[in-house]
Motif scaffolding. Structure first.
Motif, short mmCIF file in Angstrom:
data_model
loop_
_atom_site.label_atom_id
_atom_site.label_comp_id
_atom_site.label_asym_id
_atom_site.label_seq_id
_atom_site.Cartn_x
_atom_site.Cartn_y
_atom_site.Cartn_z
N GLU A 155 15.54 -8.62 4.75
CA GLU A 155 16.26 -9.63 5.56
C GLU A 155 15.59 -9.77 6.92
O GLU A 155 15.43 -10.88 7.43
CB GLU A 155 17.74 -9.21 5.73
N HIS A 163 14.38 8.62 -4.13
CA HIS A 163 13.06 9.06 -4.56
C HIS A 163 12.90 10.57 -4.36
O HIS A 163 13.62 11.18 -3.58
CB HIS A 163 11.95 8.32 -3.81
N GLY A 207 19.69 0.66 13.46
CA GLY A 207 18.68 0.59 12.41
C GLY A 207 17.85 -0.65 12.61
O GLY A 207 16.87 -0.65 13.37
N SER A 208 18.28 -1.76 12.01
CA SER A 208 17.55 -3.02 12.18
C SER A 208 17.54 -3.46 13.64
O SER A 208 16.65 -4.19 14.06
CB SER A 208 18.21 -4.12 11.33
N VAL A 224 12.55 1.68 -1.78
CA VAL A 224 12.66 1.82 -0.32
C VAL A 224 11.75 0.83 0.42
O VAL A 224 11.95 0.54 1.61
CB VAL A 224 12.36 3.28 0.11
N ILE A 259 13.35 -1.72 2.29
CA ILE A 259 14.28 -1.25 3.34
C ILE A 259 13.56 -0.78 4.59
O ILE A 259 13.88 -1.22 5.70
CB ILE A 259 15.17 -0.12 2.77
N TRP A 260 12.58 0.13 4.41
CA TRP A 260 12.01 0.71 5.64
C TRP A 260 10.95 -0.20 6.28
O TRP A 260 10.51 -1.15 5.65
CB TRP A 260 11.48 2.12 5.41
N THR A 305 13.90 -4.28 6.91
CA THR A 305 14.39 -4.69 5.58
C THR A 305 13.85 -6.08 5.22
O THR A 305 13.32 -6.80 6.07
CB THR A 305 15.93 -4.76 5.60
N TYR A 335 7.92 10.14 13.45
CA TYR A 335 8.30 9.11 14.43
C TYR A 335 9.78 8.83 14.27
O TYR A 335 10.24 8.49 13.17
CB TYR A 335 7.50 7.83 14.15
N ILE A 363 13.83 -12.99 8.71
CA ILE A 363 14.17 -13.45 10.07
C ILE A 363 12.89 -13.68 10.86
O ILE A 363 12.75 -14.67 11.59
CB ILE A 363 15.10 -12.42 10.77
N PHE A 366 16.75 9.82 9.37
CA PHE A 366 15.64 9.44 8.47
C PHE A 366 14.26 9.79 9.06
O PHE A 366 13.36 8.95 9.02
CB PHE A 366 15.61 7.92 8.23
N ILE A 413 12.94 6.67 15.45
CA ILE A 413 13.60 5.57 16.16
C ILE A 413 15.05 5.45 15.69
O ILE A 413 15.99 5.44 16.48
CB ILE A 413 12.88 4.22 15.91
N THR A 414 15.22 5.37 14.36
CA THR A 414 16.52 5.03 13.76
C THR A 414 17.61 6.04 14.13
O THR A 414 17.36 7.25 14.19
CB THR A 414 16.36 4.96 12.23
N THR A 453 11.05 10.83 8.68
CA THR A 453 10.12 11.14 7.60
C THR A 453 9.06 12.13 8.07
O THR A 453 8.50 11.96 9.16
CB THR A 453 9.46 9.83 7.09
N HIS A 486 13.23 13.84 4.86
CA HIS A 486 13.59 12.90 5.94
C HIS A 486 14.83 13.47 6.66
O HIS A 486 15.94 12.94 6.52
CB HIS A 486 13.95 11.52 5.40
#
Ligand SMILES: Cc1cc2nc3c(=O)[nH]c(=O)nc-3n(C[C@H](O)[C@H](O)[C@H](O)COP(=O)(O)OP(=O)(O)OC[C@H]3O[C@@H](n4cnc5c(N)ncnc54)[C@H](O)[C@@H]3O)c2cc1C
Length: 388
Positions: free
Chosen positions: A367, A200, A130-131, A358, A361-362, A365, A122, A371, A155, A124-125, A157, A206
């Motif tokens: 943050e 890792h 990213g975010s 990770v 992050i994935w 994140t 998949y 939110i 990225f 997207i990024t 995967t 990725h």
């Protein structure tokens, strides 16, 4: 009130634990030493996944999946999280949005993916998105009989072994017309740009992909134009619960290994577990896992019963945030308890310490999870997080 697991749930939990320890664990050092698994090992695991009936646990039985509820998936994921090198990802499950495929697309993509003969990735990024995926510049321009896709994705995967990629692109460059397309990897214009190395060692890679004016037909659109972001929203709930569950499983293994090591390691004439500094670290690890696991089981159960999407979204964000930060603290203490051995890659504790970084992050994140939680508190009050 009865919080006990049913006999069926206990049986599933035990079966997943056996599968993780007996089938997947033997591949850990191959993955670590080679930064991935050989084609022969992946094929052998594929067969085991099918024979243990752990393929496509998230998809409906009529599409070739196991039709497990969110709660049952959590029970499996927790055990898979014990395994290092992200070998859990060999236990293939097609991306959540594939359940919205048309009948023809199900026959071409979803059903073979559930049965392990095809594999999805998949994308997207992007470099500058990213975010905030609305910044994606990958576009799908209309042609006479379909779309022309141009852009670059980072990225991706499983991009090394997948034979098709679900590509998030903006139709005619308009973020309000975001859409997801099936792109077969062997189409002209699909190019692997580079395959970076990561912290890792992962069962798959990725890679970054370039889509250079890739022509796809109208039938390659998943859902409708404008659905691009909606298709991933429900997925986030499932994916974030999966991460939370694996974090609890990984943390549990670290505690078990650290406890066993501390019991047998002698310094200054006694077992290091008899030093209160070590005993307290083990205690803090156990308490943190207990808190996270209680939250995981309770919320996974609620989410399997609950239809309020916003509430589920907020709770899954809270769970992913807490469990991914918890496993970081637990792994860090595990490394400390093992001393110099905790810094050796041959130790599962060290690998889990690296592997689980990770998870903050994935799939958004920490943050971004804050939110989401903070936003729900502002809009709907604190009840989502406290009234249960
Ligand atoms: C190993 C790996 C595998 C991945 N697999 C896939 C995949 O298969 N498919 C895919 O599409 N993507 C994948 N990703 C991408 C992943 O989802 C993104 O890395 C993630 O969403 C963060 O985006 P970013 O890296 O661009 O960071 P950025 O969005 O640039 O963020 C950088 C920093 O800024 C912070 N930040 C950003 N916005 C805000 C804000 N509003 N408020 C506060 N802080 C903010 C972030 O939290 C972070 O700390 C993968 C990433 C990794 C590392």
């Amino acid at each position: 009130m009865d919080f006990a697991l049913s006999r069926e749930h206990l049986a599933l939990q035990a079966k997943a634990r056996r599968f993780a320890d007996e089938v997947l664990m033997p591949y850990e050092m191959e993955c670590e030493d080679n930064d991935g698994l050989s084609a022969a090992s992946l094929a052998a695991i594929n067969q085991q996944v099918l024979s243990w009936e752990f393929n496509a646990i998230n998809q409906a039985r009529e599409d070739g999946g196991q039709g497990m509820s969110i709660f049952e998936q959590m029970l499996v994921d927790e055990q898979l999280g014990r395994i290092t090198g992200a070998i859990w990802d060999t236990v293939f499950r097609p991306a959540y949005p594939l359940r919205f495929a048309s009948q023809a697309q199900k026959h071409e993509y979803l059903i073979p993916t559930c049965l392990g003969t095809r594999r999805d990735a998949y994308a997207i990024t992007e470099a500058d998105a990213g975010s905030d995926p609305r910044q994606c510049v990958t576009r799908a321009d209309r042609t006479g009989n379909g779309f022309r896709i141009s852009g670059e994705k980072w990225f991706v995967t499983v991009g090394d072994v997948a034979d098709y990629i679900l590509v998030h692109a903006h139709v005619d460059g308009d973020a309000d017309r975001a859409a997801v397309f099936f792109v077969d990897k062997n189409l002209p214009g699909v190019v692997v740009k580079r395959t970076p190395k990561y912290t890792h060692h992962f069962a798959y890679k990725h890679p970054e992909f370039i889509f250079d004016q890739v022509e796809v037909g109208e039938d390659k659109l998943l859902g409708r134009i404008g659905d691009g972001f909606e298709l991933t929203k429900d997925w986030f709930v499932e994916a974030r619960l999966g991460i939370a569950a694996r974090c609890v499983g990984g943390a549990t293994r670290v505690l078990e290994e650290a406890n066993a090591f501390a019991a047998q390691r002698t310094q200054f004439g006694k077992s290091i577990r008899d030093f209160q500094a070590i005993e307290f670290m083990l205690a803090d690890m156990a308490v943190e896992i207990m808190a996270a696991k209680s939250m995981l089981y309770r919320l996974s159960w609620d989410i399997s019963q609950e239809s309020d999407r916003k509430r589920n979204h907020g709770r899954a964000a809270a769970l992913k945030l807490y469990c991914s930060e918890m496993v970081g603290r637990v792994c860090d203490r595990g490394v400390q308890i093992l001393g110099g051995r905790g810094y050796m890659r041959e130790q599962a504790v060290e690998r889990l310490w690296r592997d689980t970084r990770v998870d903050r992050i994935w799939e958004g994140t920490s943050e971004i999870q804050r939110i989401i939680v903070g936003g729900q508190i502002k809009k709907r009050g604190t009840g989502t997080f406290t009234e249960w």
